[in-house]
Scaffold this motif. Structure first.
Motif, PDB file in Angstrom:
ATOM      1  N   SER A  50      -6.152  11.793   2.364  1.00 33.17           N
ATOM      2  CA  SER A  50      -5.258  12.890   2.720  1.00 33.17           C
ATOM      3  C   SER A  50      -4.064  12.994   1.780  1.00 33.17           C
ATOM      4  O   SER A  50      -3.300  13.960   1.847  1.00 33.17           O
ATOM      5  CB  SER A  50      -4.758  12.724   4.161  1.00 33.17           C
ATOM      6  OG  SER A  50      -4.102  11.487   4.320  1.00 33.17           O
ATOM      7  N   LEU A  51      -3.880  11.994   0.879  1.00 33.08           N
ATOM      8  CA  LEU A  51      -2.800  12.040  -0.102  1.00 33.08           C
ATOM      9  C   LEU A  51      -3.208  12.774  -1.377  1.00 33.08           C
ATOM     10  O   LEU A  51      -2.425  12.848  -2.328  1.00 33.08           O
ATOM     11  CB  LEU A  51      -2.351  10.621  -0.466  1.00 33.08           C
ATOM     12  CG  LEU A  51      -1.537   9.865   0.584  1.00 33.08           C
ATOM     13  CD1 LEU A  51      -1.326   8.421   0.155  1.00 33.08           C
ATOM     14  CD2 LEU A  51      -0.195  10.539   0.805  1.00 33.08           C
ATOM     15  N   SER A  52      -4.429  13.299  -1.400  1.00 30.71           N
ATOM     16  CA  SER A  52      -4.923  13.901  -2.645  1.00 30.71           C
ATOM     17  C   SER A  52      -4.097  15.105  -3.078  1.00 30.71           C
ATOM     18  O   SER A  52      -4.044  15.429  -4.263  1.00 30.71           O
ATOM     19  CB  SER A  52      -6.394  14.308  -2.471  1.00 30.71           C
ATOM     20  OG  SER A  52      -6.524  15.237  -1.400  1.00 30.71           O
ATOM     21  N   ASP A  53      -3.397  15.744  -2.134  1.00 26.68           N
ATOM     22  CA  ASP A  53      -2.575  16.892  -2.512  1.00 26.68           C
ATOM     23  C   ASP A  53      -1.313  16.478  -3.268  1.00 26.68           C
ATOM     24  O   ASP A  53      -0.749  17.280  -4.036  1.00 26.68           O
ATOM     25  CB  ASP A  53      -2.178  17.697  -1.266  1.00 26.68           C
ATOM     26  CG  ASP A  53      -3.355  18.466  -0.685  1.00 26.68           C
ATOM     27  OD1 ASP A  53      -4.337  18.663  -1.405  1.00 26.68           O
ATOM     28  OD2 ASP A  53      -3.275  18.844   0.496  1.00 26.68           O
ATOM     29  N   VAL A  54      -0.852  15.249  -3.033  1.00 30.19           N
ATOM     30  CA  VAL A  54       0.365  14.796  -3.714  1.00 30.19           C
ATOM     31  C   VAL A  54       0.073  13.736  -4.769  1.00 30.19           C
ATOM     32  O   VAL A  54       0.928  13.455  -5.619  1.00 30.19           O
ATOM     33  CB  VAL A  54       1.389  14.241  -2.688  1.00 30.19           C
ATOM     34  CG1 VAL A  54       1.858  15.338  -1.761  1.00 30.19           C
ATOM     35  CG2 VAL A  54       0.822  13.076  -1.899  1.00 30.19           C
ATOM     36  N   GLU A 100       0.829  -1.198   0.000  1.00 30.05           N
ATOM     37  CA  GLU A 100       0.000   0.000   0.000  1.00 30.05           C
ATOM     38  C   GLU A 100       0.867   1.252   0.000  1.00 30.05           C
ATOM     39  O   GLU A 100       1.976   1.264   0.530  1.00 30.05           O
ATOM     40  CB  GLU A 100      -0.929  -0.014   1.215  1.00 30.05           C
ATOM     41  CG  GLU A 100      -1.867  -1.209   1.228  1.00 30.05           C
ATOM     42  CD  GLU A 100      -2.659  -1.331   2.521  1.00 30.05           C
ATOM     43  OE1 GLU A 100      -3.890  -1.414   2.436  1.00 30.05           O
ATOM     44  OE2 GLU A 100      -2.027  -1.337   3.592  1.00 30.05           O
ATOM     45  N   ILE A 101       0.340   2.309  -0.617  1.00 30.86           N
ATOM     46  CA  ILE A 101       1.046   3.593  -0.607  1.00 30.86           C
ATOM     47  C   ILE A 101       0.863   4.207   0.776  1.00 30.86           C
ATOM     48  O   ILE A 101      -0.267   4.442   1.213  1.00 30.86           O
ATOM     49  CB  ILE A 101       0.506   4.519  -1.700  1.00 30.86           C
ATOM     50  CG1 ILE A 101       0.744   3.887  -3.084  1.00 30.86           C
ATOM     51  CG2 ILE A 101       1.161   5.894  -1.610  1.00 30.86           C
ATOM     52  CD1 ILE A 101       0.141   4.667  -4.225  1.00 30.86           C
ATOM     53  N   PRO A 102       1.957   4.456   1.494  1.00 29.82           N
ATOM     54  CA  PRO A 102       1.824   4.897   2.892  1.00 29.82           C
ATOM     55  C   PRO A 102       1.178   6.270   3.017  1.00 29.82           C
ATOM     56  O   PRO A 102       1.504   7.192   2.268  1.00 29.82           O
ATOM     57  CB  PRO A 102       3.265   4.899   3.404  1.00 29.82           C
ATOM     58  CG  PRO A 102       4.117   4.986   2.192  1.00 29.82           C
ATOM     59  CD  PRO A 102       3.366   4.312   1.094  1.00 29.82           C
ATOM     60  N   VAL A 103       0.277   6.386   3.970  1.00 31.25           N
ATOM     61  CA  VAL A 103      -0.414   7.644   4.192  1.00 31.25           C
ATOM     62  C   VAL A 103       0.552   8.736   4.620  1.00 31.25           C
ATOM     63  O   VAL A 103       0.278   9.930   4.430  1.00 31.25           O
ATOM     64  CB  VAL A 103      -1.528   7.436   5.255  1.00 31.25           C
ATOM     65  CG1 VAL A 103      -0.922   7.099   6.617  1.00 31.25           C
ATOM     66  CG2 VAL A 103      -2.413   8.669   5.367  1.00 31.25           C
ATOM     67  N   GLU A 104       1.707   8.372   5.143  1.00 30.15           N
ATOM     68  CA  GLU A 104       2.683   9.362   5.606  1.00 30.15           C
ATOM     69  C   GLU A 104       3.187  10.273   4.487  1.00 30.15           C
ATOM     70  O   GLU A 104       3.709  11.365   4.761  1.00 30.15           O
ATOM     71  CB  GLU A 104       3.861   8.663   6.272  1.00 30.15           C
ATOM     72  CG  GLU A 104       3.567   8.051   7.628  1.00 30.15           C
ATOM     73  CD  GLU A 104       2.892   6.689   7.540  1.00 30.15           C
ATOM     74  OE1 GLU A 104       2.638   6.077   8.604  1.00 30.15           O
ATOM     75  OE2 GLU A 104       2.632   6.217   6.413  1.00 30.15           O
ATOM     76  N   LEU A 105       3.028   9.873   3.233  1.00 29.18           N
ATOM     77  CA  LEU A 105       3.462  10.725   2.122  1.00 29.18           C
ATOM     78  C   LEU A 105       2.651  12.013   2.046  1.00 29.18           C
ATOM     79  O   LEU A 105       3.036  12.946   1.324  1.00 29.18           O
ATOM     80  CB  LEU A 105       3.366   9.973   0.797  1.00 29.18           C
ATOM     81  CG  LEU A 105       4.260   8.736   0.619  1.00 29.18           C
ATOM     82  CD1 LEU A 105       4.199   8.251  -0.834  1.00 29.18           C
ATOM     83  CD2 LEU A 105       5.700   9.028   1.009  1.00 29.18           C
ATOM     84  N   LYS A 106       1.552  12.081   2.776  1.00 26.68           N
ATOM     85  CA  LYS A 106       0.739  13.299   2.780  1.00 26.68           C
ATOM     86  C   LYS A 106       1.523  14.507   3.283  1.00 26.68           C
ATOM     87  O   LYS A 106       1.188  15.664   2.969  1.00 26.68           O
ATOM     88  CB  LYS A 106      -0.507  13.104   3.648  1.00 26.68           C
ATOM     89  CG  LYS A 106      -0.249  13.033   5.138  1.00 26.68           C
ATOM     90  CD  LYS A 106      -1.535  12.797   5.915  1.00 26.68           C
ATOM     91  CE  LYS A 106      -1.347  12.917   7.424  1.00 26.68           C
ATOM     92  NZ  LYS A 106      -0.203  12.250   8.007  1.00 26.68           N
ATOM     93  N   ASP A 107       2.579  14.257   4.055  1.00 33.39           N
ATOM     94  CA  ASP A 107       3.366  15.357   4.620  1.00 33.39           C
ATOM     95  C   ASP A 107       4.351  15.946   3.615  1.00 33.39           C
ATOM     96  O   ASP A 107       5.026  16.940   3.925  1.00 33.39           O
ATOM     97  CB  ASP A 107       4.130  14.877   5.856  1.00 33.39           C
ATOM     98  CG  ASP A 107       3.188  14.466   6.982  1.00 33.39           C
ATOM     99  OD1 ASP A 107       2.132  15.111   7.124  1.00 33.39           O
ATOM    100  OD2 ASP A 107       3.514  13.505   7.709  1.00 33.39           O
ATOM    101  N   LEU A 108       4.455  15.378   2.423  1.00 31.90           N
ATOM    102  CA  LEU A 108       5.373  15.893   1.399  1.00 31.90           C
ATOM    103  C   LEU A 108       4.687  17.019   0.633  1.00 31.90           C
ATOM    104  O   LEU A 108       4.407  16.919  -0.569  1.00 31.90           O
ATOM    105  CB  LEU A 108       5.812  14.768   0.462  1.00 31.90           C
ATOM    106  CG  LEU A 108       6.483  13.561   1.132  1.00 31.90           C
ATOM    107  CD1 LEU A 108       6.869  12.515   0.087  1.00 31.90           C
ATOM    108  CD2 LEU A 108       7.712  13.994   1.914  1.00 31.90           C
ATOM    109  N   THR A 109       4.424  18.091   1.314  1.00 27.88           N
ATOM    110  CA  THR A 109       3.608  19.169   0.739  1.00 27.88           C
ATOM    111  C   THR A 109       4.336  19.943  -0.339  1.00 27.88           C
ATOM    112  O   THR A 109       3.706  20.674  -1.116  1.00 27.88           O
ATOM    113  CB  THR A 109       3.171  20.129   1.853  1.00 27.88           C
ATOM    114  OG1 THR A 109       4.341  20.587   2.561  1.00 27.88           O
ATOM    115  CG2 THR A 109       2.242  19.412   2.837  1.00 27.88           C
ATOM    116  N   GLY A 110       5.662  19.831  -0.413  1.00 23.37           N
ATOM    117  CA  GLY A 110       6.405  20.573  -1.424  1.00 23.37           C
ATOM    118  C   GLY A 110       6.635  19.808  -2.705  1.00 23.37           C
ATOM    119  O   GLY A 110       7.332  20.295  -3.608  1.00 23.37           O
TER     120      GLY A 110
END
Length: 815
Positions: free
Chosen positions: A272-276, A244-254
């Protein structure tokens, strides 16, 4: 400078102003010089230089910068450049250079920039590059480099850019790259890298670009990558990643670019990953958004980290791992009713790589069993956090470093197996305080120091195995207080002093081995008070005095080895009461007097050794003539007369041979059930030290390695073949007799490096025409059960240093 001009076709440079003129060097095009006209800068980039770099460049001792990129240079990089101790910049990129990167470049301690990209360089990256503590830019991309990425590159703490992309690099990504605390760009794409993405890369807080695309990386995306808040470009496309794609990638806002295609991800994507991850990207991955973000699962995260770090994609069985199945349906994993992991059992499963520190998060686990794999690296101290652990079995792996003292915090531990690794250092004092410990196996490591008297705290200990280490000091008398002890293996160390008579209090002891040490004094008569003892080994020491007659009281004894000591006096007739004895070796002592004729009652003997006792008199019991493995050397005595019929031994022993070479050790299981004659021959030669010093004289890469000539020129009489239909060369690691045709077996043997059915004596159950020219028929008599990686590394000229036969540890009842 003249040598450079001549070697690179200076007449046809784009600009050769003032070259070879009488003007000062600083006025030659591309030359910078100091006040003494010593060359400090050489900048001829994009100047149509053709030819090779002359080694004379290594004489420009004031040179600080070399810029020769974007030319047509060919040939190799001169190793003489390693002499330029003031060099700070070396740029040779965009040429046609070939050959290996000189290891001497690792001595350029002032180097800040090293550009060698876009050439035709081959070979591996020298680990010496990791010594360049001031290096800020390392550019090796667009070459033909191969081999593993050196872990030493993790020492480049000043590096801001590292480019290794577009090569042929293989193996796993070293977790040490997570120590590159100043790196901003890390390019490793377009190689042949395998294994998981190290979670340690999540420590690179300054990282802006991470390119791992176009490799063969496996496992899941580590959630630790979510810590890379400065990341703008993440390229993972076209690997073998799954899970699975880890939800923690949501913090990569840049993030500006996230490329994940060409993998095999499962499950759904956290909203919550929709931004990346745009909806189109998610659809392109064949996934969909979840209804809500998944709850954090520390156990699952720890298992994923373990899978990534230990080469999960190459395990023998990884059924269920990284899929959406519940983790209790992942192979080797058991959970409690609340879904917490309580057992991880992947013994004999081709687990490799290392143990990640995150395993210390499995707070409910009770059993970790990774027996007989290829796990390397150090033991994470975090395992000491697993307070519920009852069994930690890591024996027969490739672990290194010291035993973490934190393991002493495992207060519920009953089994600790760390044997047959490459562990070093002293046994931590905390280990001797694990009061619930029942089994402690530290055999075949390189442990030093002494055995602490605090061992008396291990009052529940049943098995203690410290065999084959570098332990020193005395055997603590406190071991005699461990009343439940059944097996005590202290052999092949450097222990000194006397055998404590207190060991006679171990009334449940079955196996006792102190052989191969530096023990002195007499054999305690108290050892004759252990009613359960089946194996007593004290050979290869400096013991003196008589063999205690009390040994004859050990009615269950099956193996007695007191050879290679300084024992004196007669052989006690009481030993005749040891009617179950199959292994009896008292050779190489100073025993005297008549050999008791009563010893002929030992009808089950298979190995009997009384050789090198030149003061013995009388006659040798006639019944010993039929022993399969006799040693009567330097005992010039006749056999006694008898009219009794000598019975055939009623049982066989299972043997393992530990073969030590200059490349390391490996273990062979001897198959006497299908090859008794061949195994007997091998054992006779081993016990006579025939193979010590033998070279591996024939190596066929990818096929076999062969040895067996005696280093002193001794020969062995040939014996006939006795083929069996089960003698099959069907896997790598088969140990088989070499021959020159039918019935020509002697001492030589070979080990297969691949399945080799052409050597089988039987095809489809029918014996081949082995007497015909060109027909290969070879007898299988063993198989490698551990250390096949060592066998694969053997080269022609490598040497056998020792062969140890482990038979005394077979404590199973006789059939």
């Amino acid at each position: 400078m003249t040598a450079l001009y001549d070697a690179t076709d200076g007449d046809n440079w784009i600009d050769n102003t003032n070259w070879l003129s009488d003007k000062p060097l600083r006025e030659w095009h591309g030359i910078g010089a100091d006040e003494n006209d010593r060359v400090t800068v050489l900048d001829l980039s994009d100047n149509n230089l053709r030819g090779v770099l002359p080694p004379e460049l290594g004489q420009l001792m004031r040179l600080s910068s070399i810029f020769l990129s974007t030319n047509l240079l060919r040939g190799t990089i001169p190793s003489d450049l390693g002499n330029l101790s003031h060099l700070r910049q070396l740029s040779l990129s965009e040429n046609q250079l070939e050959g290996a990167i000189p290891t001497e470049l690792g001595g350029l301690s002032q180097l800040v920039w090293l550009w060698l990209s876009d050439n035709r360089l081959t070979g591996s990256i020298p680990p010496q590059i990791g010594d360049l503590m001031n290096l800020e830019v390392l550019s090796l991309g667009e070459n033909l480099l191969s081999g593993w990425i050196p872990a030493e590159l993790g020492r480049l703490k000043a590096a801001s850019q590292i480019s290794l992309d577009n090569n042929q690099l293989s193996g796993s990504i070293p977790p040490e790259l997570g120590d590159l605390t100043n790196v901003r760009d890390l390019w490793m794409g377009h190689n042949q890298l395998t294994g998981g993405i190290p979670p340690e890369l999540g420590k690179l807080r300054t990282l802006g670009t991470l390119d791992l695309g176009e490799n063969s990386l496996s496992g899941a995306i580590p959630p630790e990558l979510g810590n890379l808040r400065a990341l703008t470009d993440l390229v993972l496309l076209n690997n073998d990643l799954r899970g699975e794609i880890p939800v923690e990638l949501k913090d990569l806002t840049g993030l500006r670019s996230l490329r994940l295609g060409g993998n095999d991800f499962v499950g759904c994507v956290a909203p919550s990953l929709s931004d990346v991850l745009s909806e189109g990207v998610v659809a392109g991955l064949g996934l969909r958004y979840c209804r809500r973000d998944p709850e954090p699962d520390p156990d699952k995260a720890a298992l994923i980290a373990f899978y990534n770090a230990s080469g999960g994609a190459s395990w023998s069985d990884d059924t269920g791992w990284l899929t959406t199945r519940p983790i209790d349906r992942w192979h080797g994993v058991k959970t409690d009713p609340n879904g917490r992991v309580i057992e991880l059992n992947l013994a004999r499963n081709a687990v490799a790589g290392r143990l990640p520190a995150k395993m210390g998060d499995l707070s409910h686990i009770r059993v970790i069993d990774l027996f007989m794999n290829s796990v390397g690296g150090t033991i994470p101290a975090n395992l000491g956090n697993l307070s519920r652990l009852t069994k930690l079995e890591l024996s027969r792996n490739a672990l290194v470093g010291e035993i973490p003292p934190e393991l002493g915090g495992l207060r519920n531990l009953s089994e600790l197996g760390l044997g047959q690794n490459s562990l070093t250092g002293e046994i931590p004092a905390s280990i001797w305080r694990l009061a619930k410990l029942e089994r402690l196996n530290l055999r075949r490591n390189q442990l030093t120091g002494s055995i602490s008297p605090v061992i008396r705290n291990l009052r529940n200990l049943v098995r203690l195995d410290l065999h084959n280490n570098l332990l020193t000091g005395p055997i603590p008398a406190e071991i005699g207080s461990l009343s439940d002890l059944q097996a005590l293996s202290l052999g092949s160390n450097r222990l000194s002093g006397h055998i404590p008579p207190e060991l006679g209090q171990l009334r449940k002891l079955i196996h006792f081995d102190v052989s191969g040490n530096q023990l002195t004094g007499a054999i305690p008569v108290q050892l004759g008070q252990i009613p359960t003892l089946e194996s007593l080994a004290a050979s290869k020491n400096q013991l003196v005095g008589h063999i205690p007659a009390e040994i004859g009281n050990l009615s269950k004894l099956r193996a007695l080895s007191l050879s290679s000591n300084q024992l004196t006096g007669p052989i006690p007739a009481s030993l005749a009461d040891l009617t179950d004895l199959y292994f009896f070796n008292i050779a190489d002592n100073n025993l005297s007097g008549d050999i008791p004729v009563e010893l002929g009652a030992l009808r089950n003997l298979e190995t009997v050794g009384i050789g090198k006792n030149e003061l013995l008199t009388g006659c040798i019991p006639a019944e010993w003539q039929s022993a399969p493995f006799p040693d009567f050397s330097r005992v010039d005595l006749p056999f006694c007369e008898t009219t009794e019929v000598v019975p055939t031994p009623v049982s066989r022993v299972t043997y393992e041979a530990v073969i030590t070479t200059n490349k390391g050790s490996f273990v062979v299981e001897l198959l006497d059930d299908i090859a008794r004659e061949y195994v007997d021959n091998f054992l006779r030669l081993v016990w006579s030290e025939f193979y010590v010093g033998s070279e591996w004289h024939r190596v066929v890469p990818g096929s076999l390695v062969q040895t067996g000539f005696n280093a002193e020129g001794k020969t062995v009489e040939s014996f006939d073949d006795e083929f069996h239909p089960d003698m099959k060369h069907d896997v790598a690691g088969i140990v088989s007799m070499a021959n020159d045709g039918l019935n020509t077996n002697t001492s030589q043997f070979f080990i297969t490096l691949r399945p080799s059915p052409e050597f089988d004596p039987y095809v489809d159950g029918e014996l081949k025409s082995c007497e015909s020219p060109g027909v290969s028929c070879h007898a299988v008599f063993g198989k490698v059960i551990q250390g096949m990686s060592v066998v694969m590394e053997i080269e022609e000229g490598d040497v056998i240093e020792a062969i140890d036969i482990e038979s005394y540890i077979t404590l199973h009842p006789r059939k």
